[in-house]
Enzyme design. Structure first.
Site, PDB file in Angstrom:
ATOM      1  N   TYR A  95      27.272  14.146 -27.513  1.00  0.00           N
ATOM      2  CA  TYR A  95      26.925  14.601 -29.453  1.00  0.00           C
ATOM      3  C   TYR A  95      27.783  12.797 -29.975  1.00  0.00           C
ATOM      4  O   TYR A  95      27.450  12.386 -30.677  1.00  0.00           O
ATOM      5  CB  TYR A  95      27.486  15.517 -29.929  1.00  0.00           C
ATOM      6  N   GLU A 137      23.698  25.859 -29.601  1.00  0.00           N
ATOM      7  CA  GLU A 137      23.465  25.805 -28.261  1.00  0.00           C
ATOM      8  C   GLU A 137      24.924  26.334 -27.392  1.00  0.00           C
ATOM      9  O   GLU A 137      24.073  26.893 -26.653  1.00  0.00           O
ATOM     10  CB  GLU A 137      23.604  23.772 -28.537  1.00  0.00           C
TER      11      GLU A 137
END
Length: 413
Positions: A95, A137
């Site tokens: 990310y 997630e």
């Protein structure tokens, strides 16, 4: 939580993102892969080459800006994307890389219009959005690994059987090489296959719907051959059709996906598919028959002709049951199809046909197939007054808009 000033700055960029979103995401992928080519081992190369991924991410960024003051409104989309990320192996460490290059792309495309104030606001907002994805997630990774027969990452499966279903579709029956239990799945879910193809620098990952009912000691995928290896979609499908043989080992992710049949409901269900879109529909049909034998189900499939119509025998066998009705549409039937009365309707699934042949529109409708098919079905159902919560659909690849007026639907990155 974002402060009010940051929210207002992000919202002020919505018109700019609507106009320049795809230019920003195109530049984003160029810059990110230039600096981190190893990520090409994760991302779908075909979607990149055909511009689908760029459009998908533009839709997601647009939606995030639009709903930045109410991110719960896009939580269903976050979960949908998170399923895909989990099946691909995207982890928290990815990310910051994405965030860095997204901000660089915004600055690169917008130039002086991307002031420090705007870039700082987007950096703050991206951190909040990324944390939401990482949290969702993490739960999905834990669930996938800890369920009975579950695992993390990719597990080795052997091609136990390879069966040609039509001129263009072949099924692969996959069993774990360790002979241990495999995770259950919900009808409509998919698995990811990771392939190392000779001559290719990077691995290729593709997601395929599971085409059989849950509860077996194998997973089955039914793959359509795309025309030519020059076609980005064709490289992997042709490799599977031409090179992968029975006995070969493939790397497989645990099942994922949120396009699933709701077996808690007893309402009539209508399953509509076009082409290889029948794969999740067949899994749903078999599940209804197995676990809800009193639930009425209508199965509608559209294909060019009998030569490309896969898995028909399995549907025909189930259509003898009292609660199952099936209809086949061929838009280009062969003479043999005509001679054998192999289809019910010549042409396409139309709104008029649905009105005359669907017993009730107080049903749940699930559909999957090529985009023109999907748009037509969605428009017809809306015109017929089917409630939005009864309309369920799945695109193969990044999700596009089903309605011309909806140009920025959030989809998988």
């Amino acid at each position: 939580m974002l402060n009010r000033n940051t929210i207002e700055i992000i919202k002020s960029t919505v018109p700019v993102l609507e106009k320049h979103g795809e230019a920003i995401t195109t530049r984003f992928y160029q810059m990110m892969f230039g600096n981190h080519p190893e990520l090409l081992n994760i991302f779908n190369h075909a979607n990149q080459k055909q511009g689908r991924q760029q459009k998908a991410l533009a839709g997601t960024v647009y939606a995030a800006a639009q709903y930045i003051d109410n991110l719960e409104a896009i939580l269903p989309v976050v979960k949908q994307i998170a399923h895909k990320h989990r099946s691909l192996g995207i982890k928290p460490e990815h990310y910051p890389i994405v965030g860095k290059h997204l901000l660089l792309a915004i600055k690169d495309v917008l130039g002086d219009a991307a002031t420090d104030e705007i870039i700082n606001a987007w950096a703050e907002a991206y951190g909040v959005i990324a944390d939401a994805f990482i949290s969702v997630e993490a739960e999905m990774y834990e669930e996938a690994e800890k369920q009975n027969g579950g695992w993390d990452g990719f597990r080795s499966f052997v091609v136990d059987r390879k069966v040609k279903e039509s001129d263009v579709i072949t099924s692969f029956y996959l069993k774990p090489t360790d002979n241990n239990e495999i995770a259950q799945f919900l009808p409509g879910q998919y698995i990811s296959i990771k392939l190392e193809i000779d001559g290719e620098e990077f691995t290729h990952i593709r997601q395929y719907s599971l085409s059989d009912a849950p509860g077996k000691d194998y997973y089955r995928i039914s793959v359509k051959r795309e025309a030519g290896t020059a076609n980005p979609d064709g490289m992997v499908s042709n490799y599977l059709h031409d090179t992968v043989t029975e006995g070969q080992i493939l790397k497989v992710s645990a099942p994922a996906g949120d396009f699933v049949l709701d077996t808690e409901k007893n309402t009539p269900v209508v399953l509509l598919s076009g082409g290889v879109g029948l794969t999740p529909m067949l899994s749903m049909l078999k599940t209804v028959v197995d676990v809800q034998p009193q639930r009425n189900v209508t199965f509608i499939h559209a294909a060019a002709n009998g030569n490309v119509h896969a898995l028909r025998g399995e549907v025909d066998a189930l259509s003898t049951l009292d609660n199952v009705n099936s209809f086949f549409f061929y838009d280009g039937p062969t003479e043999e199809d005509r001679h054998n009365n192999s289809f019910d309707v010549e042409g396409y699934v139309t709104q008029d046909w649905l009105v005359k042949n669907i017993p009730t529109f107080d049903a749940d409708f699930y559909f999957c197939g090529p985009q023109p098919f999907m748009k037509s079905i969605n428009t017809s159902l809306k015109n017929l007054g089917v409630a939005q919560e009864r309309i369920h659909f799945e695109f193969f690849g990044p999700k596009g808009s089903l309605e011309e007026s909806v140009t920025k639907e959030p989809v998988s990155v």
